[in-house]
Design a protein around this motif. Structure first.
Motif, PDB file in Angstrom:
ATOM      1  N   ILE A   1       0.974  -8.836   4.279  1.00 45.15           N
ATOM      2  CA  ILE A   1       0.479  -7.539   3.478  1.00 45.15           C
ATOM      3  C   ILE A   1      -0.380  -6.939   4.211  1.00 45.15           C
ATOM      4  CG2 ILE A   1      -0.579  -7.262   1.177  1.00 45.15           C
ATOM      5  CD1 ILE A   1       0.763  -9.698   0.124  1.00 45.15           C
TER       6      ILE A   1
ATOM      7  N   ILE B 161      -2.719  -2.217  -1.687  1.00 42.27           N
ATOM      8  CA  ILE B 161      -1.873  -3.218  -0.842  1.00 42.27           C
ATOM      9  C   ILE B 161      -0.437  -2.935  -0.811  1.00 42.27           C
ATOM     10  CG2 ILE B 161      -3.649  -5.070  -1.066  1.00 42.27           C
ATOM     11  CD1 ILE B 161      -1.768  -6.303  -3.004  1.00 42.27           C
ATOM     12  N   LYS B 162       0.277  -3.223   0.327  1.00 46.50           N
ATOM     13  CA  LYS B 162       1.764  -3.022   0.544  1.00 46.50           C
ATOM     14  C   LYS B 162       2.103  -4.085   1.446  1.00 46.50           C
ATOM     15  CE  LYS B 162       1.249   0.677   3.875  1.00 46.50           C
ATOM     16  NZ  LYS B 162       1.580   2.313   4.037  1.00 46.50           N
ATOM     17  N   LEU B 163       3.353  -4.254   1.122  1.00 50.09           N
ATOM     18  CA  LEU B 163       4.342  -5.218   2.142  1.00 50.09           C
ATOM     19  C   LEU B 163       4.343  -4.553   3.540  1.00 50.09           C
ATOM     20  CD1 LEU B 163       6.928  -6.727  -0.155  1.00 50.09           C
ATOM     21  CD2 LEU B 163       5.112  -8.105   0.985  1.00 50.09           C
TER      22      LEU B 163
END
Length: 280
Positions: free
Chosen positions: A60, A72-74
């Motif tokens: 992440i 946030i993001k993968l």
């Protein structure tokens, strides 16, 4: 014998509960669980400016577009390693001016309308925290500033006029080691005033030709409104850490306009005005 067995069972159960809920300890399985997928970023909305954030998983990534928003993001390359639902992605920690909040992140392959995209940090999800150097939080400063506005104007402490403009120091308040300046500007012309800068500078009270001008600019720690222009009146509250300067100096509040031939206005505040500040 049966009574002894039941007593031992009860004691072991109590010991387990006490161990699991020991004071000062937070277990990952007790944290709020947040599902994250490749379909959408998640935005954490903080009631205070975020001072620190930690993401324990390399799968992440995150950033802060503004002070009270964590996104946030993968990481795309990590998706091939995340095959199963409910795969733990560790803990995300968010620290504000007066709190710490933690969440357990888990991966999901679900696609649908129920996936979270924005999460407002709730009081019940936070633990109190004293952050070094912060004695008054942003929500506290805003609360005091709104209280000042609701009190209304009593009498003008200082006033300056030029080009159809008037600058007024309405009141000075203190809260702990913070100074609140209640300042308003009035425009009696038919031309809207586009603000270029509003600067606060400690300068010599009297300046002669043979004197080198000594000027020290100080910046507000916080202000209530961020207004780029005004038509008739502009009323704002400016918050400073404790300000001190000798009697031969003065605090100049300089308002300047964006235009090339812009109008400028300077309001002079004496140190005695600060010493007479009222407590909130």
């Amino acid at each position: 014998m049966k009574k002894v067995f039941l007593l031992l069972t009860a004691l072991l159960g109590a010991a387990h509960i006490l161990f699991a809920q020991s004071p000062g300890r937070t277990n990952i399985d007790s944290l709020p669980q947040i599902e994250i997928s490749s379909q959408a970023d998640i935005h954490f909305l903080s009631p205070e400016p975020i001072q620190y954030a930690d993401i324990s998983s390399h799968s992440i990534t995150g950033d802060m577009p503004v002070k009270n928003l964590l996104r946030i993001k993968l990481v795309p390359d990590s998706l091939r390693h995340l095959q199963n639902d409910c795969t733990s992605l560790g803990v995300i920690t968010i620290v504000g001016e007066s709190f710490i909040a933690q969440y357990h992140l888990v991966f999901t392959k679900s696609i649908g309308q129920q996936l979270p995209t924005a999460i407002a940090i709730q009081p019940e999800q936070c633990r109190p925290l004293e952050f070094p150097g912060i004695t008054l939080t942003t929500p506290e400063m805003k609360s005091h500033a709104m209280d000042i506005l609701h009190r209304g104007k009593k009498s003008d402490i200082r006033k300056a006029k030029a080009y159809g403009l008037t600058a007024i120091l309405n009141h000075v308040y203190t809260v702990g080691d913070h100074v609140f300046l209640d300042v308003s500007f009035q425009n009696k012309t038919n031309l809207a005033y586009d603000i270029d800068e509003l600067r606060f500078k400690i300068e010599d009270k009297k300046i002669t030709k043979a004197t080198n001008v000594q000027s020290l600019e100080i910046k507000p720690e916080w202000q209530l409104y961020q207004q780029p222009s005004f038509k008739r009146e502009y009323h704002n509250i400016y918050v400073f850490k404790k300000v001190t300067f000798p009697d031969n100096k003065i605090l100049n509040v300089e308002l300047s306009e964006k235009q090339v031939s812009g109008r400028t206005l300077t309001l002079q505040i004496k140190y005695g005005d600060l010493l007479k500040a009222d407590n909130l």
